[in-house]
Scaffold this active site. Structure first.
Site, PDB file in Angstrom:
ATOM      1  N   GLN A  65       0.859  -1.196   0.000  1.00  0.00           N
ATOM      2  CA  GLN A  65       0.000   0.000   0.000  1.00  0.00           C
ATOM      3  C   GLN A  65       0.886   1.234   0.000  1.00  0.00           C
ATOM      4  O   GLN A  65       1.620   1.468   0.957  1.00  0.00           O
ATOM      5  CB  GLN A  65      -0.860  -0.059   1.259  1.00  0.00           C
ATOM      6  CG  GLN A  65      -1.580   1.195   1.608  1.00  0.00           C
ATOM      7  CD  GLN A  65      -2.899   1.296   0.877  1.00  0.00           C
ATOM      8  OE1 GLN A  65      -3.394   0.321   0.324  1.00  0.00           O
ATOM      9  NE2 GLN A  65      -3.460   2.490   0.832  1.00  0.00           N
ATOM     10  N   GLU A 107       3.345   6.447   8.412  1.00  0.00           N
ATOM     11  CA  GLU A 107       4.568   6.576   9.196  1.00  0.00           C
ATOM     12  C   GLU A 107       5.168   5.232   9.580  1.00  0.00           C
ATOM     13  O   GLU A 107       6.380   5.040   9.584  1.00  0.00           O
ATOM     14  CB  GLU A 107       4.309   7.409  10.460  1.00  0.00           C
ATOM     15  CG  GLU A 107       5.583   7.610  11.259  1.00  0.00           C
ATOM     16  CD  GLU A 107       5.716   8.991  11.887  1.00  0.00           C
ATOM     17  OE1 GLU A 107       4.802   9.804  11.744  1.00  0.00           O
ATOM     18  OE2 GLU A 107       6.757   9.228  12.514  1.00  0.00           O
ATOM     19  N   ARG A 138      -8.687   2.813   9.467  1.00  0.00           N
ATOM     20  CA  ARG A 138      -8.110   1.491   9.695  1.00  0.00           C
ATOM     21  C   ARG A 138      -8.257   1.082  11.151  1.00  0.00           C
ATOM     22  O   ARG A 138      -7.739   0.071  11.579  1.00  0.00           O
ATOM     23  CB  ARG A 138      -6.630   1.506   9.303  1.00  0.00           C
ATOM     24  CG  ARG A 138      -6.450   1.382   7.808  1.00  0.00           C
ATOM     25  CD  ARG A 138      -5.007   1.202   7.496  1.00  0.00           C
ATOM     26  NE  ARG A 138      -4.256   2.360   7.996  1.00  0.00           N
ATOM     27  CZ  ARG A 138      -3.014   2.301   8.398  1.00  0.00           C
ATOM     28  NH1 ARG A 138      -2.376   1.169   8.428  1.00  0.00           N
ATOM     29  NH2 ARG A 138      -2.413   3.386   8.806  1.00  0.00           N
TER      30      ARG A 138
END
Lengths: 286, 258
Positions: free
Chosen positions: A63, A81, A119
């Site tokens: 991704q 991150e 998420r």
């Protein structure tokens, strides 16, 4: 239906020629990416980072991360991150990335937030702190925040409440966010905040952790503590003593008065005494 | 490094068994759970507050005796407790001798004050448990404190002793510590089934008015058991009535001081 996406494909546009900075075919040089100082995620679980490193080692980054361009030389990270950290650990030179056009700081934070919230990846406190930033720094109302991140307004308000928790409790929530056996949950946090008093919050927090109290039990205790806040008023005790004294003087016997249980109790020492007292009461009737 | 505006509160009453030590230990414990550093100083030679917090003293441990008599460095006399934010300067039986050893010294009422001055700013509250007497040790406590909490047991004798203590406080205000004030009167061992308890409360309330804490410390056996386990009530049995009472007291005191 609520718009869960928040941002659509129109955010993912870029037409500039960015080859100079190393943006080739969707890959960007890792050293050209600066991280976002407002990153909502504060706590990085080492175990899950290790896992990610393993998976990237095997399969690569599936991704792409999201970045925006800040000047001719650098990009700033919007989302990803953990992937970036993992890539650095693996000493990768480039990572796959989308370049996103971001107009304002709010939008940047929003995107970072949405990424994580969707998420379901932020712990309660990180989420609350991010909303708080949107609220205070960028003057968004709860309703506006709700709309942008695709949650209900009450949910935002409730989450924002968590900011008021004492630091040690916040830390515990963050550290144990991946530990389902840790007895103190978001539900507990909301419940103990009803107390408002720092000593009581801390005392109850310690009990929840030590005795593994359920949210239900916690609610009961909060109610009990709040009820104790108004102990039998000193004044009523004073009044009752006055009433007891005056009655026992008239009747020449022990008298008990209870306002809470609503009775007047008259004691007698013998049958004779009983008759005497009844006489006094009867005779006082005109 | 000055972090806090320290406030020093003495727990005093020359009568024994009124709940001084229980109050000192549990109040200090509850104040410390808000994560502000609290220091408990045990100034009673019986050292009950020391053992009540599970501190064991051997020949090498430095105590309040060393600080007051031998000018030992204060930092060496501070011990950690089971609670992260609660420290203690323990006491020891040899403190009995301090009363006599202090007599020939200059400024003998200021020894404890000098010790506490070295700690300024390190702790938010310093709670001092005092001995059941009106001797030199208690004078040191009153001279070193900003205010005093007087525990009053629900008994007639307690009222008698109270007037004596008030006289002492007046004398201290006059000669040693003009800023000393009564932080509050705490009713202990209250039993709402007893008229005596109610009447003591009434008497004390009439005289001291709103100086009397709303929180009443009820008679509770768990409070008596906790010290033998070396724990304050909040660690020993947080669900007990005694724990509730001291929690309420701590928040009442914090509220008054904010």
């Amino acid at each position: 239906m609520n718009n869960r996406l928040g941002k659509g494909i129109e955010a993912l546009i870029n037409s500039k020629n960015l080859d100079d900075r190393g943006y080739i075919d969707g890959f960007v040089n890792i050293n050209k990416i600066k991280t976002n100082p407002n990153q909502p995620r504060k706590y990085f679980n080492q175990k899950s980072l290790d896992k990610l490193v393993e998976s990237i080692k095997e399969k690569g980054i599936l991704q792409p991360i999201a970045i925006k361009s800040i000047d001719d030389d650098y990009f700033e990270l919007i989302a990803g991150e953990r992937r970036l950290r993992a890539a650095k650990i693996l000493k990768l030179e480039t990572v796959p990335a989308y370049i996103i056009k971001v107009d304002s700081e709010v939008e940047k934070l929003e995107l970072a937030l949405i990424e994580n919230i969707q998420r379901n990846d932020l712990n309660a406190i990180e989420e609350a702190e991010a909303y708080n930033l949107l609220k205070n720094k960028y003057n968004l109302t709860h309703k506006e925040i709700a709309k942008r991140v695709g949650k209900s307004r009450t949910e935002i308000t409730r989450t924002l409440e968590l900011i008021k928790l004492p630091n040690n409790i916040k830390d515990a929530l963050i550290e144990n966010s991946n530990d389902s056996t840790f007895p103190f949950t978001r539900g507990h946090a909301r419940t103990i905040l009803i107390l408002k008093d720092s000593i009581k919050i801390q005392a109850l927090y310690q009990r929840i952790v030590k005795e593994k109290l359920s949210v239900r039990k916690t609610e009961q205790l909060v109610k009990k503590v709040n009820k104790n806040l108004t102990p039998p008023e000193r004044k009523t005790i004073k009044n009752i003593l006055k009433e007891e004294n005056s009655l026992s003087r008239v009747l020449a016997t022990k008298v008990e008065v209870s306002s809470s249980r609503k009775y007047i109790k008259i004691h007698f020492k013998s049958e004779k005494d009983k008759v005497r007292i009844i006489d006094i009461i009867a005779s006082s009737k005109k | 490094m000055k972090l806090f505006n320290s406030k020093t509160i003495a727990i005093a009453n020359q009568k024994g068994g009124v709940g001084k030590t229980t109050t000192a230990v549990n109040l200090a414990a509850y104040l410390s759970i808000t994560e502000t550093p609290i220091l408990l100083i045990d100034m009673d030679p019986q050292a009950n507050a020391t053992s009540g917090l599970g501190i064991e003293i051997d020949n090498k441990s430095k105590t309040i005796y060393d600080a007051i008599i031998d000018n030992a460095s204060v930092d060496k006399c501070i011990h950690k407790t089971n609670l992260k934010y609660l420290d203690i300067i323990p006491s020891t039986y040899s403190l009995v001798g301090a009363e006599i050893e202090l007599v020939p010294q200059m400024k003998r009422e200021d020894r404890l004050k000098n010790v506490i001055n070295q700690l300024q700013g390190k702790y938010k509250y310093i709670i001092i448990d005092s001995a059941p007497s009106l001797g030199l040790l208690t004078l040191n406590v009153l001279s070193a404190s900003n205010s005093v909490i007087i525990p009053v047991q629900c008994e007639y004798y307690a009222l008698e002793g109270l007037s004596q203590l008030l006289n002492t406080i007046r004398l201290v205000q006059k000669h040693l510590n003009k800023d000393l004030f009564i932080e509050g009167i705490l009713i202990t061992m209250y039993d709402n089934r007893l008229n005596l308890s109610k009447q003591v409360l009434q008497e004390v309330s009439e005289y001291f008015d709103d100086k009397v804490y709303k929180t009443l410390i009820k008679r509770n056996v768990r409070l008596g058991e906790a010290p033998s386990h070396g724990m304050p009530i909040l660690l020993y049995d947080a669900s007990s009535v005694g724990a509730q009472n001291y929690m309420e007291l701590a928040s009442e005191i914090l509220e008054k001081n904010e």
